[in-house]
Scaffold this motif. Structure first.
Motif, mmCIF file in Angstrom:
data_model
loop_
_atom_site.group_PDB
_atom_site.id
_atom_site.type_symbol
_atom_site.label_atom_id
_atom_site.label_comp_id
_atom_site.label_asym_id
_atom_site.label_seq_id
_atom_site.Cartn_x
_atom_site.Cartn_y
_atom_site.Cartn_z
ATOM 1 N N MET A 1 62.442 12.509 34.332
ATOM 2 C CA MET A 1 63.849 12.935 34.718
ATOM 3 C C MET A 1 64.283 13.130 35.700
ATOM 4 O O MET A 1 63.118 14.484 35.635
ATOM 5 N N SER A 2 64.581 13.130 37.353
ATOM 6 C CA SER A 2 65.242 13.888 38.106
ATOM 7 C C SER A 2 65.700 14.198 38.411
ATOM 8 O O SER A 2 67.313 13.429 38.268
ATOM 9 N N HIS A 3 66.148 15.643 39.269
ATOM 10 C CA HIS A 3 67.186 16.421 39.868
ATOM 11 C C HIS A 3 67.524 16.695 41.283
ATOM 12 O O HIS A 3 66.330 17.247 41.305
ATOM 13 N N ILE A 4 68.072 16.703 41.327
ATOM 14 C CA ILE A 4 68.388 18.079 42.647
ATOM 15 C C ILE A 4 68.380 19.165 42.462
ATOM 16 O O ILE A 4 69.311 19.630 41.636
ATOM 17 N N ALA A 5 67.686 20.312 42.295
ATOM 18 C CA ALA A 5 67.615 21.188 41.842
ATOM 19 C C ALA A 5 68.132 22.258 43.266
ATOM 20 O O ALA A 5 69.459 23.232 42.393
ATOM 21 N N LEU A 6 67.669 21.882 44.090
ATOM 22 C CA LEU A 6 68.170 23.046 44.580
ATOM 23 C C LEU A 6 69.038 22.221 46.968
ATOM 24 O O LEU A 6 68.099 21.457 46.723
ATOM 25 N N VAL A 7 69.966 23.437 47.197
ATOM 26 C CA VAL A 7 69.863 22.540 48.357
ATOM 27 C C VAL A 7 70.487 24.336 49.579
ATOM 28 O O VAL A 7 70.977 25.009 49.129
ATOM 29 N N THR A 8 69.593 23.735 50.563
ATOM 30 C CA THR A 8 69.339 24.609 51.481
ATOM 31 C C THR A 8 70.719 24.954 51.890
ATOM 32 O O THR A 8 71.305 24.237 52.724
ATOM 33 N N LEU A 9 71.404 26.307 52.765
ATOM 34 C CA LEU A 9 72.135 26.667 52.909
ATOM 35 C C LEU A 9 71.997 27.818 54.359
ATOM 36 O O LEU A 9 71.252 28.771 53.612
ATOM 37 N N VAL A 10 72.117 26.805 55.337
ATOM 38 C CA VAL A 10 71.757 28.314 56.502
ATOM 39 C C VAL A 10 72.952 29.369 56.392
ATOM 40 O O VAL A 10 73.418 29.258 56.462
ATOM 41 N N VAL A 11 72.202 30.669 56.295
ATOM 42 C CA VAL A 11 72.653 31.831 57.120
ATOM 43 C C VAL A 11 72.703 32.773 57.746
ATOM 44 O O VAL A 11 71.431 32.371 58.310
ATOM 45 N N ASP A 12 72.976 33.426 58.480
ATOM 46 C CA ASP A 12 72.910 34.958 58.947
ATOM 47 C C ASP A 12 72.635 36.017 58.869
ATOM 48 O O ASP A 12 70.904 37.147 59.293
ATOM 49 N N ASP A 13 72.827 35.936 57.302
ATOM 50 C CA ASP A 13 71.964 37.320 56.453
ATOM 51 C C ASP A 13 71.912 37.219 55.483
ATOM 52 O O ASP A 13 73.022 36.626 54.864
ATOM 53 N N TYR A 14 70.893 38.042 54.385
ATOM 54 C CA TYR A 14 71.332 37.578 52.683
ATOM 55 C C TYR A 14 72.428 38.091 52.106
ATOM 56 O O TYR A 14 73.211 37.582 51.411
ATOM 57 N N ASP A 15 72.050 39.758 52.600
ATOM 58 C CA ASP A 15 73.030 40.505 51.925
ATOM 59 C C ASP A 15 75.458 39.575 52.095
ATOM 60 O O ASP A 15 75.246 39.692 50.781
ATOM 61 N N ARG A 16 75.143 39.553 52.702
ATOM 62 C CA ARG A 16 76.215 39.220 53.458
ATOM 63 C C ARG A 16 76.128 37.949 52.993
ATOM 64 O O ARG A 16 77.318 38.082 51.673
ATOM 65 N N ALA A 17 75.418 37.060 52.828
ATOM 66 C CA ALA A 17 75.629 35.704 51.928
ATOM 67 C C ALA A 17 75.826 36.286 50.036
ATOM 68 O O ALA A 17 76.286 35.197 49.389
#
Length: 131
Positions: A1-17
């Motif tokens: 079985m396969s599944h999508i584990a992660l979707v990347t979301l580009v952000v400007d700052d880790y802590d703010r996101a």
């Protein structure tokens, strides 16, 4: 079985996101690992998600090309769909947390829905599917 584990979301700052997704949307911080080169592996997941569900990899933009894509990853279309079991509860909680909804809730044959923007302007559907 396969599944999508992660979707990347580009952000400007880790802590703010992280703060937006955990505080305003109620996601849980699943992982925050320093990669040793100034970058981090940051994964957030919707409430109630378990093993095998899809999470968001919050990836800080590394250059001008990536920074230009922040908030515009889907060309202005709704690109993310957050399902809920209690639309009214989650809509009210998100409003109280300052989430910007672009429309009033609608009740469609497929369910209750309202479009909102995340911290960066990416469009999401908050959706309670019809039974």
């Amino acid at each position: 079985m396969s599944h999508i584990a992660l979707v990347t979301l580009v952000v400007d700052d880790y802590d703010r996101a992280i703060a937006f997704y955990t505080d305003a949307l109620g996601f849980r911080l699943a992982e925050d690992t320093d990669r040793g080169d100034g970058s981090r592996w940051v994964v957030v997941s919707p409430p109630g998600s378990g093993h095998g569900s899809t999470g968001l990899l919050l990836a800080r933009a590394k250059d001008d090309t990536q920074r230009a894509r922040i908030g515009a990853q889907t060309g202005g279309r709704v690109g993310f769909f957050l399902h809920t079991e209690d639309f009214a509860r989650d809509h009210a909680r998100m409003l109280a947390a300052g989430v910007r909804f672009l429309e009033e809730p609608r009740h469609e044959p497929y369910g209750s829905v309202a479009v909102f923007e995340d911290l960066y302007g990416n469009r999401w559907d908050l959706l309670q599917p019809a039974k």
